[in-house]
Enzyme design. Structure first.
Site, mmCIF file in Angstrom:
data_model
loop_
_atom_site.group_PDB
_atom_site.id
_atom_site.type_symbol
_atom_site.label_atom_id
_atom_site.label_comp_id
_atom_site.label_asym_id
_atom_site.label_seq_id
_atom_site.Cartn_x
_atom_site.Cartn_y
_atom_site.Cartn_z
ATOM 1 N N GLU A 70 1.476 1.028 -14.613
ATOM 2 C CA GLU A 70 2.827 1.847 -14.883
ATOM 3 C C GLU A 70 3.288 2.051 -12.644
ATOM 4 O O GLU A 70 4.784 2.029 -13.338
ATOM 5 C CB GLU A 70 2.215 3.284 -14.430
ATOM 6 N N ARG B 206 -13.384 0.604 16.503
ATOM 7 C CA ARG B 206 -14.554 1.340 15.659
ATOM 8 C C ARG B 206 -16.014 0.724 15.622
ATOM 9 O O ARG B 206 -16.569 0.975 15.745
ATOM 10 C CB ARG B 206 -13.866 2.057 14.756
ATOM 11 N N ASP C 218 -9.460 -5.016 4.831
ATOM 12 C CA ASP C 218 -8.312 -4.456 4.273
ATOM 13 C C ASP C 218 -6.865 -3.852 4.818
ATOM 14 O O ASP C 218 -6.259 -2.954 5.114
ATOM 15 C CB ASP C 218 -8.902 -2.736 3.442
ATOM 16 N N HIS D 95 -5.488 13.525 0.368
ATOM 17 C CA HIS D 95 -5.411 13.303 1.687
ATOM 18 C C HIS D 95 -4.572 13.910 2.601
ATOM 19 O O HIS D 95 -4.737 14.551 3.417
ATOM 20 C CB HIS D 95 -4.102 11.721 1.420
ATOM 21 N N LYS E 161 -0.468 -2.739 7.033
ATOM 22 C CA LYS E 161 -1.650 -2.218 8.470
ATOM 23 C C LYS E 161 -1.067 -2.485 9.610
ATOM 24 O O LYS E 161 -0.693 -4.032 9.919
ATOM 25 C CB LYS E 161 -3.399 -1.992 9.237
ATOM 26 N N GLU F 244 -6.920 -6.137 -0.126
ATOM 27 C CA GLU F 244 -7.616 -4.630 -1.367
ATOM 28 C C GLU F 244 -7.039 -3.873 -2.301
ATOM 29 O O GLU F 244 -6.040 -3.906 -2.113
ATOM 30 C CB GLU F 244 -7.557 -3.957 -0.005
ATOM 31 N N HIS G 217 -11.842 -0.746 -6.869
ATOM 32 C CA HIS G 217 -11.776 -1.396 -5.546
ATOM 33 C C HIS G 217 -12.384 -2.704 -5.860
ATOM 34 O O HIS G 217 -13.101 -2.820 -6.457
ATOM 35 C CB HIS G 217 -12.341 -0.789 -4.791
ATOM 36 N N SER H 285 -3.139 -0.032 14.446
ATOM 37 C CA SER H 285 -4.453 0.594 12.938
ATOM 38 C C SER H 285 -5.208 -0.541 12.969
ATOM 39 O O SER H 285 -6.930 -0.292 13.138
ATOM 40 C CB SER H 285 -3.649 0.617 11.679
ATOM 41 N N LYS I 136 -16.915 8.775 -5.700
ATOM 42 C CA LYS I 136 -17.644 9.297 -4.774
ATOM 43 C C LYS I 136 -18.104 10.452 -4.768
ATOM 44 O O LYS I 136 -18.341 11.247 -5.675
ATOM 45 C CB LYS I 136 -16.716 9.124 -3.396
#
Length: 253
Positions: free
Chosen positions: A53, A71, A87, A170, A60, A154, A135, A64, A127
């Protein structure tokens, strides 16, 4: 206090390296998008239907990527980033029905010059918050004038209902800066169940539509089918009768 000496040549070299690094991911996205478009057009031309569709790509930003490096307590080494973070380039494909998701997954697996590194099925096993999607991490071949590489992309495949829920979730988390009230989290989970029920109902309708279409096609008079015409790029081409006759005489493959 003495300021550090800035080596302009070194900065220029770093900029070139970073540009080449990001460029390869951009080209990998272009490659994946082209392949998806080809599959989409193939279905539309041969079956009057496409499981795809909508398609949306995302790359990124260097900022980012660097934040993720911090991290993960990684070194700012481009080769290590390439091997560890999968990703950086992402593509989201929206389908109408759940069965379309697995049909598309199978089609991507059959493209043997790409390598499927991993698959996480959050449809069969959602989840805890209700998130549902498929994914895939796919290594895509990329060729430039000076080198070739295999870049991870990804791929997220979901239905329209799944995409709507994920978008809403989100927005809520962004608005509340991830400190979402408990009652909203409960309502989100309930909405996820409703979206799953909707997908199930739409799948059932889809199967019934296929049966009706097949029955209609078998009952359709040959005179109603324009066998001497084909359409490509919104253009109609007439097939010469002599060509049809010659093709009919060829042995079946």
């Amino acid at each position: 206090m003495n300021r550090p000496i800035i080596d302009m040549d070194q900065i220029k070299q770093l900029k070139i390296q970073l540009t080449e690094f990001m460029m390869m991911y951009k080209f990998a996205l272009d490659e994946m998008e082209t392949r998806i478009t080809i599959l989409q057009e193939e279905f539309e031309l041969l079956q009057d239907y496409s499981p795809i569709e909508h398609v949306k790509t995302r790359l990124k930003s260097p900022e980012s990527i660097f934040n993720k490096v911090i991290r993960k307590n990684m070194k700012a080494d481009l080769q290590q980033i390439k091997e560890t973070i999968n990703d950086i380039a992402g593509i989201r494909i929206t389908c109408a029905f759940v069965s379309d998701i697995y049909k598309l997954e199978e089609m991507l697996r059959k493209q043997t010059d790409m390598e499927v590194l991993s698959v996480k099925d959050y449809i069969k096993k959602p989840k805890d918050n209700g998130y549902r999607s498929l994914h895939m991490i796919i290594r895509v071949p990329v060729y430039t004038s000076s080198k070739q590489g295999h870049i991870c992309v990804e791929v997220q495949i979901r239905t329209i209902a799944m995409d709507f829920w994920a978008s809403l979730e989100h927005k809520i988390f962004y608005k509340y800066e991830r400190n979402v009230p408990v009652h909203l989290l409960e309502e989100l989970t309930e909405a996820s169940h409703s979206a799953a029920a909707l997908d199930h109902k739409m799948e059932k309708l889809h199967l019934e539509m296929i049966e009706v279409k097949q029955q209609h096609s078998s009952e359709k008079n040959l005179s109603e089918i324009k066998l001497d015409q084909l359409r490509l790029n919104n253009e109609t081409f007439k097939i010469p009768q002599k060509l049809i006759e010659q093709l009919q005489q060829l042995p079946d493959k």
